[in-house]
Design a protein around this motif. Structure first.
Motif, PDB file in Angstrom:
ATOM      1  N   VAL A 228      68.446  54.184  25.000  1.00  0.00           N
ATOM      2  CA  VAL A 228      69.732  54.071  25.565  1.00  0.00           C
ATOM      3  C   VAL A 228      69.678  53.291  27.076  1.00  0.00           C
ATOM      4  N   TYR A 229      70.356  52.211  27.047  1.00  0.00           N
ATOM      5  CA  TYR A 229      70.373  51.295  28.139  1.00  0.00           C
ATOM      6  C   TYR A 229      71.419  51.651  29.029  1.00  0.00           C
ATOM      7  N   VAL A 230      71.461  52.338  30.173  1.00  0.00           N
ATOM      8  CA  VAL A 230      72.662  52.466  30.919  1.00  0.00           C
ATOM      9  C   VAL A 230      72.704  51.473  32.127  1.00  0.00           C
ATOM     10  N   VAL A 231      74.014  50.966  32.054  1.00  0.00           N
ATOM     11  CA  VAL A 231      74.186  50.281  33.357  1.00  0.00           C
ATOM     12  C   VAL A 231      75.525  50.699  33.968  1.00  0.00           C
ATOM     13  N   ASP A 232      75.425  50.716  35.252  1.00  0.00           N
ATOM     14  CA  ASP A 232      76.683  51.414  36.180  1.00  0.00           C
ATOM     15  C   ASP A 232      76.861  52.667  35.453  1.00  0.00           C
ATOM     16  N   GLY A 233      76.184  53.394  35.236  1.00  0.00           N
ATOM     17  CA  GLY A 233      76.371  54.822  34.856  1.00  0.00           C
ATOM     18  C   GLY A 233      76.920  55.035  33.359  1.00  0.00           C
ATOM     19  N   GLU A 234      77.158  53.900  32.645  1.00  0.00           N
ATOM     20  CA  GLU A 234      77.670  53.767  31.123  1.00  0.00           C
ATOM     21  C   GLU A 234      76.678  53.326  30.295  1.00  0.00           C
ATOM     22  N   PRO A 235      76.672  54.092  28.988  1.00  0.00           N
ATOM     23  CA  PRO A 235      75.919  53.689  28.109  1.00  0.00           C
ATOM     24  C   PRO A 235      76.168  52.221  27.493  1.00  0.00           C
ATOM     25  N   TYR A 236      75.216  51.226  27.628  1.00  0.00           N
ATOM     26  CA  TYR A 236      75.571  49.882  27.611  1.00  0.00           C
ATOM     27  C   TYR A 236      75.158  49.471  26.067  1.00  0.00           C
ATOM     28  N   ALA A 237      73.865  49.935  25.566  1.00  0.00           N
ATOM     29  CA  ALA A 237      73.373  49.455  24.347  1.00  0.00           C
ATOM     30  C   ALA A 237      72.186  50.530  23.992  1.00  0.00           C
ATOM     31  N   VAL A 238      71.727  50.362  22.596  1.00  0.00           N
ATOM     32  CA  VAL A 238      70.800  51.270  22.006  1.00  0.00           C
ATOM     33  C   VAL A 238      69.883  50.475  21.226  1.00  0.00           C
ATOM     34  N   MET A 239      68.642  50.842  21.536  1.00  0.00           N
ATOM     35  CA  MET A 239      67.694  50.151  20.762  1.00  0.00           C
ATOM     36  C   MET A 239      67.023  51.180  19.950  1.00  0.00           C
ATOM     37  N   ARG A 240      66.767  51.168  18.565  1.00  0.00           N
ATOM     38  CA  ARG A 240      66.477  52.184  17.769  1.00  0.00           C
ATOM     39  C   ARG A 240      64.917  51.735  17.151  1.00  0.00           C
ATOM     40  N   ARG A 241      64.011  52.764  17.498  1.00  0.00           N
ATOM     41  CA  ARG A 241      62.667  52.272  17.009  1.00  0.00           C
ATOM     42  C   ARG A 241      62.165  53.368  15.954  1.00  0.00           C
ATOM     43  N   PHE A 274      72.963  62.113  32.931  1.00  0.00           N
ATOM     44  CA  PHE A 274      71.799  61.379  33.484  1.00  0.00           C
ATOM     45  C   PHE A 274      72.378  60.214  34.685  1.00  0.00           C
ATOM     46  N   ALA A 275      73.406  59.731  34.549  1.00  0.00           N
ATOM     47  CA  ALA A 275      73.988  58.925  35.327  1.00  0.00           C
ATOM     48  C   ALA A 275      74.388  59.800  36.716  1.00  0.00           C
ATOM     49  N   GLU A 276      74.734  60.790  36.784  1.00  0.00           N
ATOM     50  CA  GLU A 276      74.909  61.889  37.905  1.00  0.00           C
ATOM     51  C   GLU A 276      73.566  62.132  38.649  1.00  0.00           C
ATOM     52  N   LYS A 277      72.616  62.534  37.891  1.00  0.00           N
ATOM     53  CA  LYS A 277      71.344  62.895  38.432  1.00  0.00           C
ATOM     54  C   LYS A 277      70.575  61.823  39.057  1.00  0.00           C
ATOM     55  N   LEU A 278      70.820  60.575  38.616  1.00  0.00           N
ATOM     56  CA  LEU A 278      69.971  59.423  39.071  1.00  0.00           C
ATOM     57  C   LEU A 278      70.721  58.465  40.109  1.00  0.00           C
ATOM     58  N   ALA A 279      72.241  58.325  39.842  1.00  0.00           N
ATOM     59  CA  ALA A 279      72.862  57.217  40.554  1.00  0.00           C
ATOM     60  C   ALA A 279      72.359  55.918  40.852  1.00  0.00           C
ATOM     61  N   ILE A 280      71.472  55.350  40.165  1.00  0.00           N
ATOM     62  CA  ILE A 280      71.012  54.135  40.092  1.00  0.00           C
ATOM     63  C   ILE A 280      71.765  53.182  39.202  1.00  0.00           C
ATOM     64  N   PRO A 281      71.664  51.659  39.617  1.00  0.00           N
ATOM     65  CA  PRO A 281      72.652  50.631  38.701  1.00  0.00           C
ATOM     66  C   PRO A 281      72.044  50.543  37.249  1.00  0.00           C
ATOM     67  N   PHE A 282      70.945  50.670  36.975  1.00  0.00           N
ATOM     68  CA  PHE A 282      70.349  50.653  35.827  1.00  0.00           C
ATOM     69  C   PHE A 282      69.077  51.443  35.413  1.00  0.00           C
ATOM     70  N   PHE A 283      68.836  52.010  34.286  1.00  0.00           N
ATOM     71  CA  PHE A 283      67.717  52.889  33.745  1.00  0.00           C
ATOM     72  C   PHE A 283      67.831  53.044  32.209  1.00  0.00           C
ATOM     73  N   CYS A 284      66.870  53.232  31.714  1.00  0.00           N
ATOM     74  CA  CYS A 284      66.781  53.560  30.189  1.00  0.00           C
ATOM     75  C   CYS A 284      66.556  55.030  29.956  1.00  0.00           C
ATOM     76  N   VAL A 285      67.019  55.857  29.096  1.00  0.00           N
ATOM     77  CA  VAL A 285      66.748  57.098  28.509  1.00  0.00           C
ATOM     78  C   VAL A 285      66.122  57.024  27.219  1.00  0.00           C
ATOM     79  N   ASP A 286      64.868  57.662  26.795  1.00  0.00           N
ATOM     80  CA  ASP A 286      64.461  57.329  25.790  1.00  0.00           C
ATOM     81  C   ASP A 286      64.547  59.084  25.060  1.00  0.00           C
ATOM     82  N   PHE A 287      65.274  58.926  23.904  1.00  0.00           N
ATOM     83  CA  PHE A 287      65.362  60.217  23.059  1.00  0.00           C
ATOM     84  C   PHE A 287      64.551  60.141  21.701  1.00  0.00           C
ATOM     85  N   LEU A 288      64.052  61.227  21.031  1.00  0.00           N
ATOM     86  CA  LEU A 288      63.640  61.200  19.819  1.00  0.00           C
ATOM     87  C   LEU A 288      64.773  61.959  18.827  1.00  0.00           C
ATOM     88  N   TYR A 289      64.558  61.525  17.593  1.00  0.00           N
ATOM     89  CA  TYR A 289      65.305  62.333  16.502  1.00  0.00           C
ATOM     90  C   TYR A 289      64.649  62.683  15.326  1.00  0.00           C
TER      91      TYR A 289
END
Length: 378
Positions: A228-241, A274-289
């Motif tokens: 999940v690509y997070v921009v300004d605390g909001e989920p912006y897009a997702v890449m599924r691998r 994650f946005a509250e814990k990190l409070a930075i403009p951009f980051f990615c979070v990886d999840f497994l399903y």
């Protein structure tokens, strides 16, 4: 005794001018082939998008940065002999630790601390880079994630690895298990261990490069990875691998395929945490399903924005990159206007920055029990 010499009068001073440059600090260790690959996949596009926003994009190794601190109250920073200031330049300071970059790790991290103390805005400060680089540090910092972290065991390797002292922590590990480096990326070094003897073999190999390992329960064949690509605390897009048949890893470098579907609602909802814990403009979070539930896997402060190869125009990659760089520019402007440190207050936050305009205004959580991964209940 030698008297320190003041910086020359031609040195740019704090003028409150706009951001002009984004500089990635990146170890200069790539092979010719790898350099060409990275340029094709993202470096060239990053430069293009920055230019569209009126910014210069550059990438330099740590040794390109020189700091004159003869007057500690007015440090002067140069990039390849050119003076840069907190007003006109921001540095992207991810910690890169692939095997061929290991000799650069200390220089990278110490430089990041120097840049922070010199008053530069860092989109993610050094402590975030450390948390994102070590997979167990990530799990501990984000232990109360609404999407449960994968249970993880950290194994240090060294001269006494043959004594197997680390096995004291393996009693609750189920097999098959994933064993991987604690701080690499791109799916490198990930292996499937079917018993303690496999871990012993992998640990002895890791000893050769003094590589710290992480052991985790395997979630099962066909486990899918979501970034999940997070921009300004909001989920912006997702890449599924999706992994190649027979592979325990979904990364493209290991044969996985990529697609860009709508963001799963459960992951979109978790983004606020994650946005509250990190409070930075951009980051990615990886999840497994694993086919039944999601698991929190990794944090990527400088996660690759991969192209959608089904679109020759790379529209989504350009869109995400543009949003990322705009968020950096806006956060820098806000930081400059408010005279605030770039690092949010909180766990592991370093001392406040020196600011270019005015002085800044004036316990680890315990992981909650989580349900067992699917592989533990089979």
């Amino acid at each position: 005794m030698t008297t320190p010499v003041s910086p020359p009068s031609t040195t740019p001073q704090s003028t409150g001018g706009p951001l002009r440059r984004m500089c990635w600090v990146f170890p200069d260790r790539e092979s010719t082939r790898t350099t060409a690959t990275w340029r094709y996949l993202f470096w060239d596009l990053y430069e293009e998008i920055a230019e569209e926003l009126g910014l210069t994009w550059c990438r330099h190794s740590p040794d390109a940065v020189t700091v004159d601190a003869t007057d500690p109250a007015r440090p002067v920073v140069y990039v390849d002999e050119e003076p840069v200031t907190p007003q006109d330049t921001l540095f992207v300071t991810a910690l890169y630790s692939l095997p061929y970059q290991s000799m650069d790790i200390f220089n990278q991290y110490s430089l990041y601390a120097v840049l922070e103390q010199a008053g530069f805005y860092l989109p993610f400060p050094p402590y975030v880079s450390l948390i994102g680089n070590d997979k167990v540090a990530t799990v501990l910092h984000l232990a109360d994630s609404p999407v449960p972290p994968i249970p993880s065991i950290r194994i240090g390797t060294g001269r006494d690895i043959a004594k197997h002292h680390y096995e004291v922590a393996l009693d609750r590990l189920t097999y098959p298990a994933i064993v991987k480096p604690a701080g690499w990326c791109g799916g490198g070094g990930i292996n499937l261990a079917r018993g303690p003897e496999d871990i012993r073999g992998l640990a002895s190999l890791a000893q050769g490069g003094d590589t710290t390992l992480v052991a985790q329960p395997y979630l099962g064949d066909g486990t899918v990875d979501y970034r999940v690509y997070v921009v300004d605390g909001e989920p912006y897009a997702v890449m599924r691998r999706v992994p190649e048949a027979g592979s325990p890893v979904a990364n493209a470098s290991r044969g996985g395929t990529m697609e860009f579907p709508p963001i799963p609602p459960e992951l979109a909802e978790a983004t606020a945490y994650f946005a509250e814990k990190l409070a930075i403009p951009f980051f990615c979070v990886d999840f497994l399903y694993d086919g039944e539930k999601y698991w929190f896997s990794e944090l990527e402060p400088d996660g690759v924005i991969a192209p959608d190869f089904t679109d020759p125009d790379r529209a989504l990659q350009r869109d995400i990159t543009r949003a990322r760089f705009t968020a950096y520019r806006d956060a820098h402007a806000k930081w400059l206007a408010n005279g605030a440190p770039s690092a949010p207050t909180g766990l592991f936050t370093p001392t406040a920055h020196r600011t270019p305009t005015a002085a800044p205004a004036s316990a680890p959580t315990t992981a909650a029990p989580t349900a067992a991964p699917r592989s533990e209940t089979r």
